[in-house]
Design an enzyme around this catalytic site. Sequence first.
Site, PDB file in Angstrom:
ATOM      1  N   ASP A  44       0.837  -0.921  -0.379  1.00  0.00           N
ATOM      2  CA  ASP A  44      -0.186  -0.421  -0.206  1.00  0.00           C
ATOM      3  C   ASP A  44       0.877   1.510   0.052  1.00  0.00           C
ATOM      4  O   ASP A  44       1.895   1.340   0.336  1.00  0.00           O
ATOM      5  CB  ASP A  44      -0.787   0.089   0.962  1.00  0.00           C
ATOM      6  N   ARG A  80       0.389   7.824  -2.815  1.00  0.00           N
ATOM      7  CA  ARG A  80       0.599   8.717  -2.089  1.00  0.00           C
ATOM      8  C   ARG A  80       2.149   9.136  -2.308  1.00  0.00           C
ATOM      9  O   ARG A  80       2.339   9.929  -1.965  1.00  0.00           O
ATOM     10  CB  ARG A  80       0.190   9.042  -0.236  1.00  0.00           C
ATOM     11  N   ARG A  95      -0.162   9.774  -9.829  1.00  0.00           N
ATOM     12  CA  ARG A  95      -0.459   8.590  -9.243  1.00  0.00           C
ATOM     13  C   ARG A  95       0.048   7.448  -9.758  1.00  0.00           C
ATOM     14  O   ARG A  95       0.083   6.095  -8.864  1.00  0.00           O
ATOM     15  CB  ARG A  95      -2.247   7.917  -8.611  1.00  0.00           C
ATOM     16  N   HIS A 148       2.353   3.149  -9.076  1.00  0.00           N
ATOM     17  CA  HIS A 148       2.415   2.431  -8.856  1.00  0.00           C
ATOM     18  C   HIS A 148       2.863   1.444 -10.188  1.00  0.00           C
ATOM     19  O   HIS A 148       3.728   0.107  -9.558  1.00  0.00           O
ATOM     20  CB  HIS A 148       0.975   1.576 -10.269  1.00  0.00           C
ATOM     21  N   SER A 161      -8.157  -5.764  -5.032  1.00  0.00           N
ATOM     22  CA  SER A 161      -8.511  -5.712  -4.241  1.00  0.00           C
ATOM     23  C   SER A 161      -9.962  -6.102  -5.525  1.00  0.00           C
ATOM     24  O   SER A 161      -9.977  -5.171  -6.191  1.00  0.00           O
ATOM     25  CB  SER A 161      -9.106  -4.982  -3.187  1.00  0.00           C
ATOM     26  N   THR A 162     -10.999  -6.751  -4.730  1.00  0.00           N
ATOM     27  CA  THR A 162     -12.686  -6.273  -4.993  1.00  0.00           C
ATOM     28  C   THR A 162     -13.155  -5.298  -5.450  1.00  0.00           C
ATOM     29  O   THR A 162     -14.253  -5.204  -5.555  1.00  0.00           O
ATOM     30  CB  THR A 162     -13.080  -7.117  -4.615  1.00  0.00           C
ATOM     31  N   GLU A 163     -12.509  -4.417  -4.539  1.00  0.00           N
ATOM     32  CA  GLU A 163     -12.727  -3.551  -3.811  1.00  0.00           C
ATOM     33  C   GLU A 163     -12.331  -2.093  -4.638  1.00  0.00           C
ATOM     34  O   GLU A 163     -12.778  -0.812  -4.903  1.00  0.00           O
ATOM     35  CB  GLU A 163     -12.648  -2.904  -2.750  1.00  0.00           C
ATOM     36  N   LEU A 222      10.145 -20.820  -4.380  1.00  0.00           N
ATOM     37  CA  LEU A 222       9.594 -19.186  -4.127  1.00  0.00           C
ATOM     38  C   LEU A 222       8.537 -19.669  -4.798  1.00  0.00           C
ATOM     39  O   LEU A 222       8.302 -19.593  -5.942  1.00  0.00           O
ATOM     40  CB  LEU A 222       9.978 -17.843  -4.058  1.00  0.00           C
ATOM     41  N   ARG A 274       2.326  -5.067   6.147  1.00  0.00           N
ATOM     42  CA  ARG A 274       1.262  -3.528   5.489  1.00  0.00           C
ATOM     43  C   ARG A 274       2.450  -2.331   5.097  1.00  0.00           C
ATOM     44  O   ARG A 274       2.461  -1.893   6.919  1.00  0.00           O
ATOM     45  CB  ARG A 274      -0.046  -3.035   6.286  1.00  0.00           C
ATOM     46  N   ARG A 284      -4.927  -1.948   9.145  1.00  0.00           N
ATOM     47  CA  ARG A 284      -5.967  -2.263   8.521  1.00  0.00           C
ATOM     48  C   ARG A 284      -6.247  -3.624   8.104  1.00  0.00           C
ATOM     49  O   ARG A 284      -4.756  -4.112   7.285  1.00  0.00           O
ATOM     50  CB  ARG A 284      -7.399  -1.286   8.008  1.00  0.00           C
TER      51      ARG A 284
HETATM   52  C1  IPE Z   1      -5.179  -2.395  -0.302  1.00  0.00           C
HETATM   53  O1  IPE Z   1      -5.258  -1.192  -0.240  1.00  0.00           O
HETATM   54  C2  IPE Z   1      -5.846  -3.363  -1.753  1.00  0.00           C
HETATM   55  C3  IPE Z   1      -4.203  -4.081  -2.642  1.00  0.00           C
HETATM   56  C4  IPE Z   1      -2.956  -3.604  -1.364  1.00  0.00           C
HETATM   57  C5  IPE Z   1      -3.852  -4.149  -3.505  1.00  0.00           C
HETATM   58  P1  IPE Z   1      -6.217  -0.411  -0.656  1.00  0.00           P
HETATM   59  O2  IPE Z   1      -5.554   0.920  -0.866  1.00  0.00           O
HETATM   60  O3  IPE Z   1      -7.222  -0.794  -1.299  1.00  0.00           O
HETATM   61  O4  IPE Z   1      -7.061  -0.483   0.384  1.00  0.00           O
HETATM   62  P2  IPE Z   1      -7.733   0.551   1.679  1.00  0.00           P
HETATM   63  O5  IPE Z   1      -8.969   1.203   0.865  1.00  0.00           O
HETATM   64  O6  IPE Z   1      -7.105   2.031   1.911  1.00  0.00           O
HETATM   65  O7  IPE Z   1      -8.191  -0.419   2.956  1.00  0.00           O
HETATM   66  C1  IPE Z   2      -1.456  -0.029  -3.318  1.00  0.00           C
HETATM   67  O1  IPE Z   2      -1.388   1.314  -3.262  1.00  0.00           O
HETATM   68  C2  IPE Z   2      -1.317  -0.265  -4.623  1.00  0.00           C
HETATM   69  C3  IPE Z   2      -3.178  -0.711  -4.915  1.00  0.00           C
HETATM   70  C4  IPE Z   2      -4.010  -0.605  -4.257  1.00  0.00           C
HETATM   71  C5  IPE Z   2      -3.984  -0.864  -6.770  1.00  0.00           C
HETATM   72  P1  IPE Z   2      -2.855   2.767  -2.999  1.00  0.00           P
HETATM   73  O2  IPE Z   2      -2.815   2.850  -4.875  1.00  0.00           O
HETATM   74  O3  IPE Z   2      -3.646   2.085  -2.600  1.00  0.00           O
HETATM   75  O4  IPE Z   2      -1.923   3.780  -2.837  1.00  0.00           O
HETATM   76  P2  IPE Z   2      -2.948   4.638  -1.711  1.00  0.00           P
HETATM   77  O5  IPE Z   2      -2.930   4.193  -0.825  1.00  0.00           O
HETATM   78  O6  IPE Z   2      -3.520   5.672  -2.583  1.00  0.00           O
HETATM   79  O7  IPE Z   2      -1.537   5.610  -1.395  1.00  0.00           O
HETATM   80 MG    MG Z   3      -4.197   2.826  -0.254  1.00  0.00          MG
END
Ligand code: IPE
Ligand code: IPE
Ligand code: MG
Length: 226
Positions: free
Chosen positions: A13, A17, A26, A30, A58-60, A124, A174, A180
């Site tokens: 994660d 940011r 952003r 990635h 994620s699914t979200e 691995l 994490r 979380r």
């Molecule tokens: C969790 O990160 C999903 C992945 C790392 C792929 P998110 O950035 O989507 O999670 P929340 O929304 O902060 O909980």
């Molecule tokens: C994690 O980084 C990667 C994915 C969830 C795909 P984020 O894209 O969630 O980065 P932040 O949390 O917005 O900084």
């Molecule tokens: Mg994130």
Amino acid sequence: MNNLPSHIAIIMDGNGRWAKEKGLKRTAGHEQGAKTVRDITIHCSNIGIKYLSLYAFSTENWNRPKLEVEFLMNLLHRYFISELPIYLENNVRFKAIGDISKFSKKLQNTIKQTEEKTKHCSGLTQILALNYGSKDEITRAVNKVVSKGLDITEKTISSHLDTADIPDVDLLVRTSGEVRVSNFLLWQIAYAEMFFTKTYWPEFTTYELDDILSDFNTRERRFGGI
Ligand code: IPE
Ligand code: IPE
Ligand code: MG
């Protein structure tokens, strides 16, 4: 180290940011995050970790702006093309978990081919969670158990999860300061040791992972015993 985890899971994660703080888009986060995936995977392979699970989509995450989702889908495709030689050089087997049927046919094929072409690798196992949500995974598993007419037990649920042949998680990490689990491997982390770091994923290094592994080495896992 005498007590290495056999299965490490990482919620990668903080890509967005990291990029924002550098005045970048952003998507640049990635892009950089994919490089960290390569470094950490090679390192885990070198030090003898057996399973590394990485939360990639994620699914979200479909709830993000359309352009970001499209970018991530393209990045995944490019990632698999560029990483195949890296997997093979490092004897890394690749496995996807999650419901990839929601991805384009092209991406699904690339994912399946990467699994196929690395299935003989015995070092691995790198597990990428793609359109993965733990609630979705458990729901799909229970439906499979029911449709086969089997009893619903811990064993039958476990053996119908996407992670069926993979041992439970020993260490969950994490990055980015969030504390979380965001619907990641809820069943499999039942007795995992947890580690949260403020470092954004694009800046996460093998040195920091080694520090976490030293910490893990000192933890006493009791699994409900004394
Ligand atoms: C969790 O990160 C999903 C992945 C790392 C792929 P998110 O950035 O989507 O999670 P929340 O929304 O902060 O909980
Ligand atoms: C994690 O980084 C990667 C994915 C969830 C795909 P984020 O894209 O969630 O980065 P932040 O949390 O917005 O900084
Ligand atoms: Mg994130």
